[in-house]
Design a protein around this motif. Structure first.
Motif, mmCIF file in Angstrom:
data_model
loop_
_atom_site.group_PDB
_atom_site.id
_atom_site.type_symbol
_atom_site.label_atom_id
_atom_site.label_comp_id
_atom_site.label_asym_id
_atom_site.label_seq_id
_atom_site.Cartn_x
_atom_site.Cartn_y
_atom_site.Cartn_z
ATOM 1 N N LYS A 2 -0.546 23.527 41.530
ATOM 2 C CA LYS A 2 0.827 23.701 41.989
ATOM 3 C C LYS A 2 1.690 24.139 40.813
ATOM 4 O O LYS A 2 1.389 23.841 39.660
ATOM 5 C CB LYS A 2 1.356 22.391 42.557
ATOM 6 C CG LYS A 2 0.546 21.885 43.736
ATOM 7 C CD LYS A 2 0.988 20.502 44.128
ATOM 8 C CE LYS A 2 0.063 19.955 45.213
ATOM 9 N NZ LYS A 2 0.338 18.555 45.498
ATOM 10 N N GLN A 3 2.758 24.872 41.119
ATOM 11 C CA GLN A 3 3.672 25.313 40.071
ATOM 12 C C GLN A 3 4.279 24.091 39.376
ATOM 13 O O GLN A 3 4.660 23.133 40.021
ATOM 14 C CB GLN A 3 4.778 26.174 40.692
ATOM 15 C CG GLN A 3 5.560 26.988 39.702
ATOM 16 C CD GLN A 3 4.746 28.090 39.059
ATOM 17 O OE1 GLN A 3 3.823 28.620 39.645
ATOM 18 N NE2 GLN A 3 5.095 28.428 37.841
ATOM 19 N N ASP A 4 4.364 24.117 38.067
ATOM 20 C CA ASP A 4 4.917 23.038 37.230
ATOM 21 C C ASP A 4 4.161 21.716 37.358
ATOM 22 O O ASP A 4 4.708 20.658 37.059
ATOM 23 C CB ASP A 4 6.406 22.813 37.534
ATOM 24 C CG ASP A 4 7.247 24.025 37.173
ATOM 25 O OD1 ASP A 4 6.874 24.731 36.218
ATOM 26 O OD2 ASP A 4 8.266 24.268 37.842
ATOM 27 N N GLU A 5 2.923 21.764 37.807
ATOM 28 C CA GLU A 5 2.092 20.559 37.883
ATOM 29 C C GLU A 5 1.415 20.346 36.535
ATOM 30 O O GLU A 5 0.874 21.287 35.956
ATOM 31 C CB GLU A 5 1.023 20.730 38.971
ATOM 32 C CG GLU A 5 0.056 19.571 39.071
ATOM 33 C CD GLU A 5 -1.063 19.829 40.071
ATOM 34 O OE1 GLU A 5 -1.599 18.837 40.581
ATOM 35 O OE2 GLU A 5 -1.390 21.001 40.331
ATOM 36 N N VAL A 42 -2.425 28.659 38.100
ATOM 37 C CA VAL A 42 -1.302 29.487 38.559
ATOM 38 C C VAL A 42 -1.129 30.684 37.635
ATOM 39 O O VAL A 42 -1.730 30.771 36.557
ATOM 40 C CB VAL A 42 0.012 28.667 38.651
ATOM 41 C CG1 VAL A 42 -0.067 27.629 39.737
ATOM 42 C CG2 VAL A 42 0.365 28.037 37.327
ATOM 43 N N GLU A 43 -0.272 31.589 38.029
ATOM 44 C CA GLU A 43 -0.097 32.854 37.333
ATOM 45 C C GLU A 43 0.352 32.691 35.880
ATOM 46 O O GLU A 43 0.016 33.507 35.027
ATOM 47 C CB GLU A 43 0.945 33.689 38.095
ATOM 48 C CG GLU A 43 0.812 35.166 37.887
ATOM 49 C CD GLU A 43 1.724 35.928 38.799
ATOM 50 O OE1 GLU A 43 2.629 36.604 38.281
ATOM 51 O OE2 GLU A 43 1.539 35.850 40.032
ATOM 52 N N ASP A 44 1.094 31.638 35.573
ATOM 53 C CA ASP A 44 1.556 31.413 34.204
ATOM 54 C C ASP A 44 0.396 31.237 33.226
ATOM 55 O O ASP A 44 0.564 31.406 32.023
ATOM 56 C CB ASP A 44 2.439 30.157 34.132
ATOM 57 C CG ASP A 44 3.732 30.305 34.908
ATOM 58 O OD1 ASP A 44 4.079 31.447 35.269
ATOM 59 O OD2 ASP A 44 4.384 29.276 35.153
#
Length: 117
Positions: A2-5, A42-44
């Motif tokens: 998840k984003q920012d997980e 994730v993409e980051d």
């Protein structure tokens, strides 16, 4: 992921899923687990994922080493983001005003103070 997980939460969730699948006699090779972990980022995290895929043989890359690499990357990335955030905040802040008070030397008041003593 998840984003920012946090990566630790993702690793825990990943391990729980894999252990649950093992109960159903589903077997995974180390390479398959490493590939699944890398694909779930994730993409980051693309730059790190591409670096690992291009420099390591993911079929023999230990999962524990991947976990360590991901945690280190997250820690370094968080420090970099914090420094960037602080520098942006300083740039966007209006300059603080400083007030300088003019000092005056009034001879009359100093003379009366001396004569009163």
């Amino acid at each position: 992921m998840k984003q920012d997980e946090p990566i630790v939460d993702m690793i825990t969730r990943f391990t729980d899923i894999i252990n649950g699948l093992k109960e159903f006699d589903r077997k995974f090779t180390k390479g398959k687990l490493v590939n699944k972990m890398l694909r779930s980022l994730v993409e980051d995290w693309n730059s790190l994922r591409m670096l690992i895929e291009n420099t390591k043989d993911v079929n023999v890359y230990p999962l524990e080493e991947l976990y360590g690499t991901l945690m280190t990357y997250e820690l370094n990335n968080a420090e970099t983001k914090e420094k960037t955030r602080k520098s942006k905040k300083e740039i966007n802040e209006p300059p603080k005003r400083q007030i300088a008070l003019k000092s005056t030397n009034d001879e009359r008041s100093s003379n009366t103070n001396m004569s009163n003593e």
